[in-house]
Every structure is written in C-alpha cells, then in structure tokens.
Write a protein that holds these residues in place. Structure first.
Motif, PDB file in Angstrom:
ATOM      1  N   TYR A   9     -12.401  -5.132  22.832  1.00 25.59           N
ATOM      2  CA  TYR A   9     -11.389  -6.166  23.046  1.00 25.59           C
ATOM      3  C   TYR A   9     -10.080  -5.782  22.358  1.00 25.59           C
ATOM      4  O   TYR A   9      -9.000  -5.891  22.947  1.00 25.59           O
ATOM      5  N   LEU A  10     -10.165  -5.328  21.095  1.00 23.17           N
ATOM      6  CA  LEU A  10      -8.944  -4.926  20.376  1.00 23.17           C
ATOM      7  C   LEU A  10      -8.246  -3.790  21.113  1.00 23.17           C
ATOM      8  O   LEU A  10      -7.021  -3.732  21.169  1.00 23.17           O
ATOM      9  N   GLY A  11      -9.040  -2.896  21.699  1.00 29.61           N
ATOM     10  CA  GLY A  11      -8.489  -1.777  22.472  1.00 29.61           C
ATOM     11  C   GLY A  11      -7.755  -2.269  23.712  1.00 29.61           C
ATOM     12  O   GLY A  11      -6.690  -1.763  24.066  1.00 29.61           O
ATOM     13  N   GLU A  12      -8.326  -3.305  24.361  1.00 26.77           N
ATOM     14  CA  GLU A  12      -7.702  -3.832  25.587  1.00 26.77           C
ATOM     15  C   GLU A  12      -6.366  -4.512  25.292  1.00 26.77           C
ATOM     16  O   GLU A  12      -5.521  -4.644  26.164  1.00 26.77           O
ATOM     17  N   LEU A  13      -6.179  -4.965  24.047  1.00 24.01           N
ATOM     18  CA  LEU A  13      -4.923  -5.634  23.692  1.00 24.01           C
ATOM     19  C   LEU A  13      -3.774  -4.648  23.494  1.00 24.01           C
ATOM     20  O   LEU A  13      -2.620  -5.043  23.451  1.00 24.01           O
TER      21      LEU A  13
END
Ligand code: SAM
Length: 214
Positions: A10-14
């Motif tokens: 999720y942090l990567g997708e942000l």
C-alpha cells in the motif's frame, strides 16, 4: 505478526511512478532475488537526504545500486558525494553501469571489499550513513561508523526488525536465533547511545534513524 506485506504494498502504491531505470532495477532484483530496499524505504532515504541537505554520504551494502540511486536523487543540481561499499564485485560492477546510465557516476565512489576493513581506511567524516549489508555484522559496522558521523549527521539502518522477529514474543525458526539476538543487542546499543537520538520505524523491514546530537 508485525511485518505486513500488505502495508508495504500500500505504501508503495502511494508513491509517484518511478523512473525507467529504477523500475528496471526493481524488476531485475525481483527476478534474481537480490535483496534491495522497498520503494517506500528508497523514497524515505531520498526524503531524508533532501531534508538534511547531506553532502558526504556513506552506504554500506551497494548490491546493484538501487538504494544508491535513491540516495543520489537530491544530488542533482547541488554538490554532494556518495561512497558506497560492497564485497560482491559482480553486483558492484553492475551498480557502476547503472550509475553511468543515470549520468551520476562521477558523484559516486564504489569501493569493493569488506566494509569492516574499508571503513577504517576512509579519511573523511560523513553527514549521512546508510547501513544495509550483513545483519550479523551490524554491531561491527556500528562501532566503525559512529565515530565517523559528523555532529548533526544521520545514521539510517535497514532490516533492524528482521521480519518483525526482533519484537519479543514473535515466533521464528531456531536457525535465526543468533541473528535476532544480534539485532536486539544492536538496537539496544544504538538507542542507548547518549550521542544520538534514535527512532525505530516499523515499515520496510524495520528502519532505525539516528541523529547525532553531540
Ligand atoms: C541487502 S543488500 C544491499 C541492497 C542495497 N542497499 C539496495 O537496497 O539496493 C546487502 C549487500 O551487502 C553486501 N555485504 C554483505 N556483507 C558485507 C560486508 N561485510 N562488506 C561490504 N558489503 C557487504 C552484500 O554483498 C550485498 O550486496
């Protein structure tokens, strides 16, 4: 379970899209199972360099240069220099090729060999040190790099929570006992050092950030 693949994803997708070179390196490291920092950790390193305006940067553990390129991101358009060390010559040579493609090879010195032998030969002090090499050697790196960090300098260490197993009560295979004990001792030494203020952040594989206050 403290380590969360979903959180990291999720942090990567942000994050904004990475450039072609970083994307290529991410695919290569995945394909060849070369352990590199996650994109959120890379972005965090770049952010710290930006905020601290670090000029003399030392990295222990180059691999193919993925984290180095994140560290170098803010050096464009200003002064600053990175020294990076790896004992795996094949990987470090590939890193140099990537640095050439990124057009920043003249800002990065790649030193081949065991960091425990090389660090004592380095003459200057650093205002930013990133450690990401053999977890079982972290206590050695610590005693070698701490005296080389300038006042106001920053030390960042990756993998300090080792899949969350460093947290008391977590279950892991007995073969990791020594490593977990080593990392607990490392964190205890680092966080109790009165010359540094340290925070341990539970993303990536666990990252410590220390600031030299004296
Ligand atoms: C996790 S990888 C580094 C990944 C890199 N920082 C990145 O995120 O792109 C660890 C690297 O440390 C290197 N290494 C392990 N022990 C070392 C030592 N004593 N001295 C120098 N390099 C070492 C390994 O060869 C390996 O390439």
């Amino acid at each position: 379970m403290f380590y969360s693949f979903e959180l990291e994803q999720y942090l990567g997708e942000l994050l904004p899209a990475r450039n072609e070179l970083l994307n290529e390196m991410e695919s290569q490291s995945l394909k060849e199972t070369i352990p590199v920092v996650t994109p959120p950790v890379g972005n965090f390193l770049a952010l710290l360099i930006k905020m601290s305006k670090a000029e003399d940067i030392l990295e222990i553990g180059t691999a193919i240069g993925y984290s180095t390129l994140w560290l170098a991101q803010d050096l464009e358009g200003r002064t600053g220099h990175i020294t990076t060390i790896d004992l795996n010559i094949d990987r470090a040579k590939r890193a140099i090729e990537y640095f050439k493609r990124a057009g920043i090879e003249d800002r990065i010195d790649v030193l081949f060999g065991d960091a425990r032998r090389i660090i004592p030969t380095l003459e200057k002090k650093f205002d930013f040190v990133f450690v990401d090499a053999a977890k079982g050697e972290y206590l050695d790196y610590l005693s070698l790099v701490l005296p080389r960090i300038s006042p106001g300098g920053i030390l960042v260490v990756d993998n300090v929570l080792f899949r969350g197993w460093v947290v008391p009560g977590e279950k892991f295979a007995p073969k990791y006992n020594r490593m977990v004990t080593h990392l607990r001792e490392f964190l205890s030494k680092l966080t109790q050092n009165p010359d540094f203020q340290t925070s341990v952040l539970p993303f990536g594989d666990g990252i410590s950030v220390s600031f030299r206050i004296k």
